[in-house]
Design an enzyme around this catalytic site. Structure first.
Site, PDB file in Angstrom:
ATOM      1  CE  LYS A 194      -0.531   0.159   5.040  1.00 52.63           C
ATOM      2  NZ  LYS A 194      -1.471   0.329   6.160  1.00 52.63           N
TER       3      LYS A 194
ATOM      4  CE1 TYR B  16      11.656  32.048   0.918  1.00 51.79           C
ATOM      5  CE2 TYR B  16      11.876  29.655   0.793  1.00 51.79           C
ATOM      6  CZ  TYR B  16      11.562  30.862   0.207  1.00 51.79           C
ATOM      7  OH  TYR B  16      11.163  30.897  -1.101  1.00 51.79           O
TER       8      TYR B  16
END
Length: 387
Positions: free
Chosen positions: A45, A277
């Site tokens: 999955k 940043y």
């Protein structure tokens, strides 16, 4: 064209891990059990935990996986269209799904609620077919499943459904990776009591006899306690060469995925200047940084800054400054002649020494998460190269 940041997936290592788990199951049962070792449900999955579901599923099918497991019908359809022919179990809830895919693509549903039972029965009747299913029992995790202590009320209608055939009964442990927690043993006891209850109330074609399989163990439970191996186990993380923390294992496993990139720029930073940043990294001396084209859009967690390292020229160098969408910076001060084009290992090995390897488990521990998240989050724009 391929971007500089690439995930390398070693299918031979995947298959070797599968065989190593098989050997462990054959030789490692500590207590008496069934005469044959448990079979393996290979969990693919979430895009095979980020490794690429189609290629991974085909490789596991080729090496003898008895059953593959997906989260939902849509994941399984991708595998069928890729040519996978092995049985596929759908783990997730089905009450509101388009159930025609179960029949069109020969999938095995999990039934975990009365609503799902009614929906699958109606779909099977519409298609004039009988479909085998796995019954999920909630033994205390309180997610999906029929409550273990309410089965005499909730199960009879399902077991009497004319178009549904019970093939397996399973549960899922909430604390398999927490050895100090006694709730694992409580869930095991609840599951075994539920099996007896189901056998008592099931009659006719639904009888929970010897042909009905039982499974409960994910990777952590497989390592922890052979009493919960039952007829099948469900390894996921172990297949990909990662041991669920904090557990240890003697199974010889190899990490299947590595994540590499290339330096795209080298910058000099003066004392007092910042990087990235928010200028969260401040240089207190002359610093040299290298820019790597991998960021949070590629699945690199913001928390790696100041906590994790990468490998360049066989040396560990720290990630500094805020990770941005497409880039991150590392401090290569003192590492001579770092240049654009140099290989960067984000996850994987660069050299033969033990410290020249960074794995998902290490990265997860550094930022306070689990290795499942590290590999599953590797972004779709990163090319998977299969070896």
């Amino acid at each position: 064209m391929i971007r500089s940041t690439v995930a390398h997936v070693d299918l031979a290592a995947l298959q070797a891990n599968f065989k190593a788990i098989q050997k462990f199951l054959k030789e490692g049962r500590a207590l008496p059990g069934p005469p044959n070792p448990p079979r393996i449900i290979a969990v693919v999955k979430a895009n095979a935990y980020g490794h690429g579901a189609e290629r991974v599923a085909l490789a596991l099918e080729a090496v003898g996986a008895d059953l593959l497991a997906c989260a939902d019908i849509e994941e399984a359809v991708v595998l069928r269209r890729a040519g996978v022919r092995a049985p596929i179990l759908i783990f997730g809830a089905l009450s509101v799904s388009d159930l025609d895919g179960l029949f069109e693509f020969s999938l095995t549903p999990t039934i975990s609620s009365p609503a799902a039972a009614r929906a699958v029965q109606a779909a099977a009747a519409k298609h004039a077919k009988t479909i085998g299913y796995h019954l999920k029992i909630d033994t205390g995790m309180n997610r999906l499943g029929f409550r273990h202590d309410n089965l005499r009320r909730s199960l009879p209608d399902l077991l009497a459904s004319p178009n549904l055939r019970l093939e397996a009964i399973f549960t899922h442990f909430a604390t398999a990776d927490e050895p100090e927690t006694p709730f694992f043993d409580q869930q095991r006891a609840n599951f075994e009591a539920a099996l007896k209850t189901i056998d008592a109330i099931a009659v006719g074609p639904a009888q929970a006899g010897p042909d009905v399989l039982r499974h409960a163990a994910n990777s952590a439970a497989t390592l922890r306690d052979s009493r919960v191996w039952y007829d099948m186990v469900r390894p996921g993380l172990l297949l990909y060469g990662i041991v669920p923390p904090p557990l240890a294992s003697t199974i010889p496993l190899t990490p299947v995925m590595s994540l590499t990139s290339r330096v795209v720029a080298v910058k000099g930073v003066r004392p007092g200047e910042g990087v990235g940043y928010g200028l969260r990294f401040q240089a207190d001396k002359p610093v040299t940084t290298a820019v790597i084209p991998a960021g949070y859009a590629d699945g690199i967690d913001l928390r790696v800054s100041g906590r994790c390292q990468v490998l360049i020229r066989g040396r560990r160098v720290p990630i500094v400054g805020a990770v941005s969408m497409d880039m991150m910076m590392v401090d290569v001060t003192g590492l001579e002649d770092v240049s654009p084009g140099d290989e960067v290992v984000i996850i994987g090995r660069q050299g033969s020494e033990s410290w020249q390897q960074i794995d998902a488990r290490e990265m997860a521990a550094a930022i306070g998460t689990i290795p499942y998240e590290i590999v599953c989050r590797i972004g779709s724009r990163i090319e998977r190269q299969y070896e």
